[in-house]
Design a protein around this motif. Structure first.
Motif, short mmCIF file in Angstrom:
data_model
loop_
_atom_site.label_atom_id
_atom_site.label_comp_id
_atom_site.label_asym_id
_atom_site.label_seq_id
_atom_site.Cartn_x
_atom_site.Cartn_y
_atom_site.Cartn_z
N ASP A 12 78.94 35.06 14.48
CA ASP A 12 79.50 35.74 13.30
C ASP A 12 78.68 35.29 12.09
OD1 ASP A 12 80.94 36.40 11.01
OD2 ASP A 12 82.88 35.98 11.90
N VAL A 13 77.89 36.19 11.52
CA VAL A 13 76.95 35.83 10.47
C VAL A 13 77.34 36.49 9.15
CG1 VAL A 13 74.54 35.88 9.72
CG2 VAL A 13 75.09 35.63 12.16
N SER A 14 77.47 35.67 8.11
CA SER A 14 77.75 36.15 6.75
C SER A 14 76.57 35.76 5.87
CB SER A 14 79.05 35.53 6.22
OG SER A 14 79.23 35.84 4.86
N ALA A 15 75.95 36.75 5.21
CA ALA A 15 74.75 36.51 4.40
C ALA A 15 75.08 36.48 2.92
CB ALA A 15 73.71 37.58 4.69
N HIS A 16 74.40 35.58 2.20
CA HIS A 16 74.53 35.46 0.74
C HIS A 16 73.13 35.50 0.14
CE1 HIS A 16 78.85 34.00 0.43
NE2 HIS A 16 78.62 34.03 1.74
N PHE A 17 72.83 36.55 -0.64
CA PHE A 17 71.49 36.71 -1.22
C PHE A 17 71.46 36.16 -2.64
CE2 PHE A 17 68.25 39.26 -3.51
CZ PHE A 17 67.14 38.91 -2.76
N ASP A 18 70.45 35.32 -2.92
CA ASP A 18 70.26 34.75 -4.24
C ASP A 18 69.15 35.51 -4.95
OD1 ASP A 18 70.63 32.55 -6.26
OD2 ASP A 18 68.52 32.19 -5.74
N ASP A 19 69.52 36.27 -5.98
CA ASP A 19 68.54 37.11 -6.68
C ASP A 19 67.44 36.31 -7.35
OD1 ASP A 19 69.59 40.02 -6.61
OD2 ASP A 19 71.37 38.90 -7.18
N ALA A 20 67.77 35.14 -7.87
CA ALA A 20 66.80 34.37 -8.64
C ALA A 20 65.63 33.90 -7.79
CB ALA A 20 67.48 33.18 -9.31
N THR A 21 65.87 33.62 -6.51
CA THR A 21 64.82 33.10 -5.64
C THR A 21 64.54 33.97 -4.43
OG1 THR A 21 66.40 31.76 -4.36
CG2 THR A 21 65.40 30.73 -6.31
N THR A 23 66.25 34.33 -1.89
CA THR A 23 66.62 33.55 -0.71
C THR A 23 67.92 34.07 -0.12
OG1 THR A 23 65.58 31.58 -1.66
CG2 THR A 23 67.16 31.23 0.14
N VAL A 24 67.98 34.10 1.21
CA VAL A 24 69.21 34.45 1.90
C VAL A 24 69.77 33.20 2.57
CG1 VAL A 24 70.35 36.10 3.43
CG2 VAL A 24 68.13 36.67 2.44
N SER A 25 70.98 32.80 2.17
CA SER A 25 71.70 31.72 2.81
C SER A 25 72.73 32.32 3.76
CB SER A 25 72.42 30.85 1.77
OG SER A 25 71.52 30.32 0.83
N ILE A 39 73.10 27.82 6.73
CA ILE A 39 71.65 27.81 6.85
C ILE A 39 71.04 28.02 5.47
CG2 ILE A 39 69.64 28.77 8.04
CD1 ILE A 39 71.71 27.85 10.01
N ASP A 40 70.18 27.11 5.03
CA ASP A 40 69.33 27.27 3.83
C ASP A 40 70.13 27.60 2.56
OD1 ASP A 40 67.03 26.67 5.25
OD2 ASP A 40 66.63 28.75 5.77
N SER A 41 70.90 26.63 2.13
CA SER A 41 71.68 26.79 0.89
C SER A 41 70.78 26.72 -0.34
CB SER A 41 72.75 25.70 0.80
OG SER A 41 72.15 24.42 0.71
N VAL A 42 71.30 27.18 -1.47
CA VAL A 42 70.53 27.24 -2.72
C VAL A 42 71.28 26.51 -3.84
CG1 VAL A 42 69.61 28.75 -4.53
CG2 VAL A 42 69.41 29.41 -2.12
N MET A 43 70.57 25.67 -4.56
CA MET A 43 71.08 25.07 -5.79
C MET A 43 70.42 25.78 -6.97
SD MET A 43 71.11 21.03 -6.94
CE MET A 43 69.35 20.77 -6.68
N ASP A 82 60.33 27.15 -2.75
CA ASP A 82 60.70 28.20 -3.71
C ASP A 82 62.15 28.13 -4.17
OD1 ASP A 82 61.79 28.99 -1.28
OD2 ASP A 82 60.25 30.51 -0.95
N HIS A 83 62.92 27.22 -3.61
CA HIS A 83 64.27 27.01 -4.12
C HIS A 83 64.72 25.60 -3.76
CE1 HIS A 83 65.36 28.11 0.07
NE2 HIS A 83 66.40 27.31 -0.13
N LEU A 84 65.73 25.13 -4.48
CA LEU A 84 66.25 23.78 -4.28
C LEU A 84 67.47 23.85 -3.38
CD1 LEU A 84 64.67 23.85 -7.06
CD2 LEU A 84 66.07 21.89 -7.72
#
Length: 293
Positions: A12-21, A23-25, A39-43, A82-84
């Motif tokens: 079961d996969v839920s995607a979160h897209f970060d516009d600034a970088t 990046t998809v977490s 997977i691959d969180s963003v600060m 490319d992201h923290l």
């Protein structure tokens, strides 16, 4: 190596897209329990002001909390340039183990020198809770996951497979996006070609989830494809392109690329598992190596 693929387990996969970088977490839930991984969180980081916030991480935390899930793992597919990472912030709130590939030690050694880190900076991967080798397995609730070593973009890249879903980091992009650059220290286009072949050797039906998407040619942002589509249509590697063709194209393309906007802070933070470096007084502080990268 033979990997323990379990296509019958539909993660079961839920995607979160970060516009600034771009990046998809991901939040990845075991279909048979209330356990999950990130997977691959963003600060969030405003480079101009040096200000850190946590809107992207808070969105992950809010979803996991609202769904009543237990966080088992916080996975980094590689040391991002490319992201923290927000891994420690999430761990402090939800628990879970922070994991990365065991070759993190090569990255720490390389960039420890570039950023002139002192002896107090440990270069043994001890900032992370788990260091994965090729083929290592681990559990998310009742769902077995495993790691595939896929260097080339960086020396520590790994693809993480959870049931019928593989999280490829920067090893691949969507078919019309191609592949990641290989010109960072420790990168190698030929090695990346070989790594991609390992991913494309997975079953055609394996779902592939990207770490980044940039909407080539103005299309909508996308992050999911599968092995069959990548083999047939990936513009850099698909349709039987040879290793020599890939190396030539990738090397020429990389020579035209500028540095990622957040590479300087990202590497310092991510090689520390998301922790900020500090000065001698314990204050958060980042360095800018002049002509160092």
């Amino acid at each position: 190596m033979s990997y323990p693929v379990q296509l019958s387990v539909r993660a079961d996969v839920s995607a979160h897209f970060d516009d600034a970088t771009n990046t998809v977490s991901y939040i990845v839930k075991d279909p048979d329990s209330d356990h999950c991984a990130i997977i691959d969180s963003v600060m969030d980081f405003d480079y101009a002001s040096g200000r850190i916030t946590y809107e992207a991480a808070d969105a992950l935390i809010a979803e996991i909390t609202a769904r009543g899930l237990t966080l088992d793992w916080i996975i980094e597919t590689h040391v991002h340039a490319d992201h923290l990472s927000a891994a420690p912030y999430i761990q402090q709130t939800l628990g879970g183990k922070i994991g990365v590939g065991e070759k993190i030690m090569l990255v720490q050694e390389t960039f420890g020198k570039i950023f002139n880190e002192g002896t107090e900076f440990q270069r043994d991967g001890s900032q992370f809770d788990a260091l994965f080798k090729d083929g290592d397995t681990y559990m998310i609730g009742n769902m077995q996951a495993f790691a595939i070593y896929t260097p080339g973009h960086t020396p520590a890249c790994m693809v993480h497979v959870m049931g019928n879903a593989a999280f490829v980091g920067d090893t691949l992009f969507m078919p019309d996006g191609g592949s990641a650059r290989c010109d960072f220290p420790g990168g190698d286009a030929g090695v990346l070609y070989d790594s991609i072949q390992k991913v494309l050797a997975l079953p055609d039906e394996m779902r592939l989830f990207m770490c980044h998407d940039y909407g080539p040619n103005g299309r909508e942002i996308e992050w999911e494809t599968n092995v069959k589509e990548e083999k047939a249509h990936n513009i850099h590697i698909g349709a039987g392109k040879t290793r020599e063709e890939f190396i030539k194209f990738r090397s020429e393309r990389d020579a035209q690329l500028g540095m990622p906007r957040l590479i300087i802070p990202s590497l310092q933070v991510n090689m520390r598992a998301g922790e900020l470096p500090t000065d001698k007084d314990g204050n958060p502080m980042l360095k800018v190596p002049v002509n160092g990268i």
